[in-house]
Design a protein around this motif. Structure first.
Motif, PDB file in Angstrom:
ATOM      1  N   ASP A   1      -6.949  13.696 -48.539  1.00  0.00           N
ATOM      2  CA  ASP A   1      -6.790  13.905 -47.098  1.00  0.00           C
ATOM      3  C   ASP A   1      -6.806  12.583 -46.341  1.00  0.00           C
ATOM      4  N   GLY A   2      -7.625  11.638 -46.808  1.00  0.00           N
ATOM      5  CA  GLY A   2      -7.673  10.337 -46.150  1.00  0.00           C
ATOM      6  C   GLY A   2      -6.334   9.623 -46.222  1.00  0.00           C
ATOM      7  N   ILE A   3      -5.723   9.623 -47.405  1.00  0.00           N
ATOM      8  CA  ILE A   3      -4.417   8.986 -47.569  1.00  0.00           C
ATOM      9  C   ILE A   3      -3.365   9.678 -46.707  1.00  0.00           C
ATOM     10  N   LYS A   4      -3.373  11.004 -46.689  1.00  0.00           N
ATOM     11  CA  LYS A   4      -2.407  11.738 -45.880  1.00  0.00           C
ATOM     12  C   LYS A   4      -2.541  11.382 -44.401  1.00  0.00           C
ATOM     13  N   GLU A   5      -3.779  11.263 -43.921  1.00  0.00           N
ATOM     14  CA  GLU A   5      -4.003  10.952 -42.509  1.00  0.00           C
ATOM     15  C   GLU A   5      -3.541   9.532 -42.179  1.00  0.00           C
ATOM     16  N   ILE A   6      -3.784   8.595 -43.082  1.00  0.00           N
ATOM     17  CA  ILE A   6      -3.342   7.214 -42.865  1.00  0.00           C
ATOM     18  C   ILE A   6      -1.815   7.154 -42.768  1.00  0.00           C
ATOM     19  N   LEU A   7      -1.156   7.790 -43.707  1.00  0.00           N
ATOM     20  CA  LEU A   7       0.310   7.752 -43.724  1.00  0.00           C
ATOM     21  C   LEU A   7       0.907   8.529 -42.572  1.00  0.00           C
ATOM     22  N   ARG A   8       0.192   9.552 -42.107  1.00  0.00           N
ATOM     23  CA  ARG A   8       0.651  10.331 -40.958  1.00  0.00           C
ATOM     24  C   ARG A   8       0.529   9.518 -39.676  1.00  0.00           C
ATOM     25  N   SER A   9      -0.425   8.594 -39.641  1.00  0.00           N
ATOM     26  CA  SER A   9      -0.685   7.838 -38.409  1.00  0.00           C
ATOM     27  C   SER A   9       0.327   6.728 -38.185  1.00  0.00           C
ATOM     28  N   GLU A  10       1.045   6.321 -39.247  1.00  0.00           N
ATOM     29  CA  GLU A  10       2.059   5.279 -39.117  1.00  0.00           C
ATOM     30  C   GLU A  10       3.311   5.705 -39.874  1.00  0.00           C
ATOM     31  N   PRO A  11       4.478   5.604 -39.249  1.00  0.00           N
ATOM     32  CA  PRO A  11       5.721   5.967 -39.951  1.00  0.00           C
ATOM     33  C   PRO A  11       5.906   5.100 -41.185  1.00  0.00           C
ATOM     34  N   PRO A  12       6.363   5.667 -42.314  1.00  0.00           N
ATOM     35  CA  PRO A  12       6.630   4.876 -43.511  1.00  0.00           C
ATOM     36  C   PRO A  12       7.544   3.700 -43.220  1.00  0.00           C
TER      37      PRO A  12
END
Length: 311
Positions: free
Chosen positions: A297-308
């Motif tokens: 969940d932490g990784i998902k939230e980080i990647l969700r917070s910034e566009p790839p």
């Protein structure tokens, strides 16, 4: 009034958000403070200057020291003892309670599997020796000068908007940019990371729990951490890219250190990557019934917070 000394960093910013639950009056202290909430009080101060620290602490009930210094041993050796003395003196003068946000550098580096609050203090690095001295100074002031303090300690951290974490720089950022991820020494060992949102929420809770003072607390960190290989694969899967990786061994780190100051300063910390590095926060989790954010969940939230693709 509750004050954050060294506001503006990854932890200080999240802490400013978390403290709103407990206090309407939050003072953000740094050389260039910026508001996190609309009602935050900004206070300009250099923590190396005793009079400025005293003025920043005056009128506060709880002081959180979350400052981060440049990753340079000489800077740490020169500035940290001055800062901790200034903060302790100010807290004692103004009857403020101190929450010191800490890392694990001071612990014995021979065995880092299930690191608990009772882990032996016997640092393996020069920076660790500086941190160990700060802890000694704090507890000495508690015992002999009436300081009220607690230690809030976390592993390496990661989280949304964190630009300079080890995981972010070695894995997340390069994979997002279509490059090769890096890992130090060996990717076979497990490595804990503390999620910054959890760390800040827990630190705010501790600062507002009177019985928590006088103790060291490991901040909530998910159990069963991935290995280096699994971290890289997890991030790559979320991004939909291949888990390309490069292992930067001790020899290469030494060579890179000839040209890159950051790598030169990191060489003494390689002992955290040639064995399992597993951080245990059972004491906090059981006392406060806190469930840490899972790594997935932490990784998902980080990647969700910034566009790839963005750095």
């Amino acid at each position: 009034m509750q004050a954050i000394l060294g506001a503006g960093g990854a932890i200080g910013t999240e802490l400013a958000k978390a403290l709103r639950i407990y206090s309407p009056d939050i003072r953000l202290v740094s050389r260039n403070p910026k508001r996190v909430g609309p009602d935050d009080q900004l206070f300009v101060a250099d923590l190396r200057q005793a009079d400025q620290v005293s003025a920043a602490v005056k009128g506060t009930e709880v002081v959180y020291l979350t400052a981060g210094l440049p990753y340079d041993y000489k800077v740490w050796q020169r500035d940290w003892p001055v800062i901790i003395k200034n903060v302790i003196d100010a807290c004692i003068t103004h009857h403020s309670r101190l929450v010191f946000f800490d890392n694990i550098y001071m612990y014995d580096g021979d065995n880092l599997n299930q690191i608990m609050e009772t882990h032996r203090i016997d640092p393996s690095s020069r920076k660790g020796k500086v941190r160990a001295e700060l802890i000694r100074i704090i507890w000495d002031a508690v015992k002999t000068r009436g300081l009220s303090a607690l230690i809030a300690r976390c592993a390496d951290f990661y989280g949304p908007g964190v630009n300079n974490s080890v995981l972010g720089e070695m894995v997340i950022k390069p994979l997002k940019q279509g490059k090769t991820a890096n890992w130090l020494v060996s990717d076979h060992y497990r490595h804990s990371f503390t999620y910054t949102v959890d760390a800040a929420s827990a630190t705010a809770l501790l600062g507002n729990c009177p019985e928590a003072f006088g103790h060291t607390w490991h901040l909530p960190t998910a159990k069963n951490p991935p290995s280096g290989r699994e971290w890289i694969e997890m991030v790559a899967t979320e991004l939909g890219v291949k888990p390309r990786k490069r292992i930067v061994g001790k020899t290469m780190t030494s060579l890179l250190g000839l040209f890159m100051p950051v790598m030169r300063e990191s060489r003494e910390m390689l002992y955290q990557y040639d064995k399992d590095y597993v951080f245990n926060s059972d004491k906090f989790e059981k006392r406060f019934a806190f469930q840490p954010t899972s790594y997935e969940d932490g990784i998902k939230e980080i990647l969700r917070s910034e566009p790839p693709g963005l750095s």
